[in-house]
Design a protein around this motif. Structure first.
Motif, short mmCIF file in Angstrom:
data_model
loop_
_atom_site.label_atom_id
_atom_site.label_comp_id
_atom_site.label_asym_id
_atom_site.label_seq_id
_atom_site.Cartn_x
_atom_site.Cartn_y
_atom_site.Cartn_z
N UNK A 89 -2.10 11.73 -13.26
CA UNK A 89 -1.47 10.44 -13.55
C UNK A 89 -0.47 10.01 -12.49
N UNK A 90 -0.19 10.86 -11.51
CA UNK A 90 0.63 10.46 -10.37
C UNK A 90 -0.18 9.72 -9.32
N UNK A 91 -1.49 9.66 -9.49
CA UNK A 91 -2.35 8.94 -8.56
C UNK A 91 -1.96 7.47 -8.52
N UNK A 92 -1.69 6.97 -7.32
CA UNK A 92 -1.23 5.59 -7.16
C UNK A 92 -1.05 5.32 -5.67
N UNK A 93 -0.83 4.05 -5.35
CA UNK A 93 -0.33 3.70 -4.02
C UNK A 93 1.19 3.74 -4.10
N UNK A 94 1.79 4.47 -3.19
CA UNK A 94 3.25 4.61 -3.16
C UNK A 94 3.82 3.73 -2.05
N UNK A 95 4.81 2.94 -2.41
CA UNK A 95 5.45 2.03 -1.47
C UNK A 95 6.93 2.39 -1.34
N UNK A 96 7.46 2.24 -0.16
CA UNK A 96 8.90 2.27 -0.04
C UNK A 96 9.40 0.85 0.20
N UNK A 97 10.62 0.62 -0.21
CA UNK A 97 11.20 -0.71 -0.13
C UNK A 97 12.68 -0.61 0.19
N UNK A 98 13.22 -1.64 0.82
CA UNK A 98 14.63 -1.68 1.17
C UNK A 98 15.29 -2.90 0.53
N UNK A 99 16.50 -2.71 0.07
CA UNK A 99 17.23 -3.80 -0.55
C UNK A 99 18.72 -3.51 -0.58
N UNK A 100 19.46 -4.42 -1.16
CA UNK A 100 20.92 -4.30 -1.18
C UNK A 100 21.48 -3.86 -2.52
N UNK A 101 20.60 -3.73 -3.52
CA UNK A 101 21.06 -3.40 -4.86
C UNK A 101 20.57 -2.02 -5.26
N UNK A 102 21.43 -1.23 -5.89
CA UNK A 102 21.08 0.11 -6.34
C UNK A 102 20.38 -0.03 -7.69
N UNK A 103 19.04 -0.14 -7.63
CA UNK A 103 18.27 -0.42 -8.82
C UNK A 103 16.82 -0.01 -8.59
N UNK A 104 16.09 0.16 -9.67
CA UNK A 104 14.65 0.39 -9.59
C UNK A 104 13.87 -0.83 -10.07
N UNK A 105 14.49 -1.97 -10.06
CA UNK A 105 13.80 -3.22 -10.35
C UNK A 105 13.19 -3.74 -9.04
N UNK A 106 11.87 -3.76 -8.98
CA UNK A 106 11.22 -4.08 -7.71
C UNK A 106 11.49 -5.49 -7.22
N UNK A 107 11.80 -6.40 -8.12
CA UNK A 107 12.00 -7.79 -7.69
C UNK A 107 13.26 -7.96 -6.86
N UNK A 108 14.14 -6.97 -6.86
CA UNK A 108 15.39 -7.06 -6.09
C UNK A 108 15.25 -6.45 -4.70
N UNK A 109 14.05 -6.04 -4.33
CA UNK A 109 13.83 -5.50 -3.00
C UNK A 109 13.10 -6.53 -2.15
N UNK A 110 13.55 -6.71 -0.91
CA UNK A 110 13.00 -7.78 -0.09
C UNK A 110 12.22 -7.31 1.12
N UNK A 111 12.19 -6.01 1.38
CA UNK A 111 11.40 -5.48 2.50
C UNK A 111 10.53 -4.35 1.96
N UNK A 112 9.26 -4.40 2.30
CA UNK A 112 8.30 -3.43 1.76
C UNK A 112 7.43 -2.84 2.86
N UNK A 113 7.07 -1.59 2.69
CA UNK A 113 6.08 -0.99 3.56
C UNK A 113 4.68 -1.33 3.10
N UNK A 114 3.70 -0.81 3.83
CA UNK A 114 2.31 -1.15 3.54
C UNK A 114 1.71 -0.27 2.45
N UNK A 115 2.38 0.81 2.11
CA UNK A 115 1.90 1.69 1.05
C UNK A 115 1.09 2.86 1.59
N UNK A 116 1.09 3.94 0.84
CA UNK A 116 0.29 5.11 1.17
C UNK A 116 -0.34 5.63 -0.12
N UNK A 117 -1.64 5.94 -0.04
CA UNK A 117 -2.37 6.36 -1.23
C UNK A 117 -2.13 7.83 -1.52
#
Length: 122
Positions: A89-117
């Motif tokens: 169940x850990x199978x997924x595309x994993x993305x890293x993201x950068x933002x200014x808020x200490x949160x796990x709400x993805x909508x508050x992140x404005x820079x994203x990588x391309x992802x790794x499977x």
């Protein structure tokens, strides 16, 4: 603008480990937060973990609290996600993201990588 490049994904058997890397470049501010998210097709993106670049403060999503570890290197240019005792169940595309808020709400992140499977399968 921050550029992010993930690496380290792949196929691993259940119970195995992987370490993902997120290399950051560009205009990285000291108070940036780097986070890992994952997404399975047809499902919402899930927050896995985040780290404050300046002081190393950490936060984990419920699925990652006991098996995953987020960390950063001394130069604060790469963030890692060590994943242990992996499950299918850990199978997924994993993305890293950068933002200014200490949160796990993805909508508050404005820079994203391309992802790794990441695929966990026997």
């Amino acid at each position: 603008q921050v550029q992010l490049v993930e690496s380290g994904g792949g196929l691993v058997q259940p119970g195995g480990s992987l370490r993902l890397s997120c290399a950051a470049s560009g205009s990285i501010l000291e108070d940036y937060v780097i986070a890992w998210f994952r997404q399975v097709p047809g499902k919402a993106r899930e927050g896995v973990a985040c780290i404050q670049v300046s002081d190393g403060r950490l936060s984990y999503g419920d699925s990652a609290k006991t098996r995953f570890t987020i960390s950063r290197d001394g130069a604060k240019k790469t963030v890692y996600l060590q994943m242990n005792i992996l499950k299918p169940e850990d199978t997924a595309v994993y993305y890293c993201a950068a933002g200014k808020w200490f949160t796990l709400h993805d909508q508050l992140y404005n820079s994203w990588g391309q992802g790794t499977q990441v695929t966990v399968s026997s």
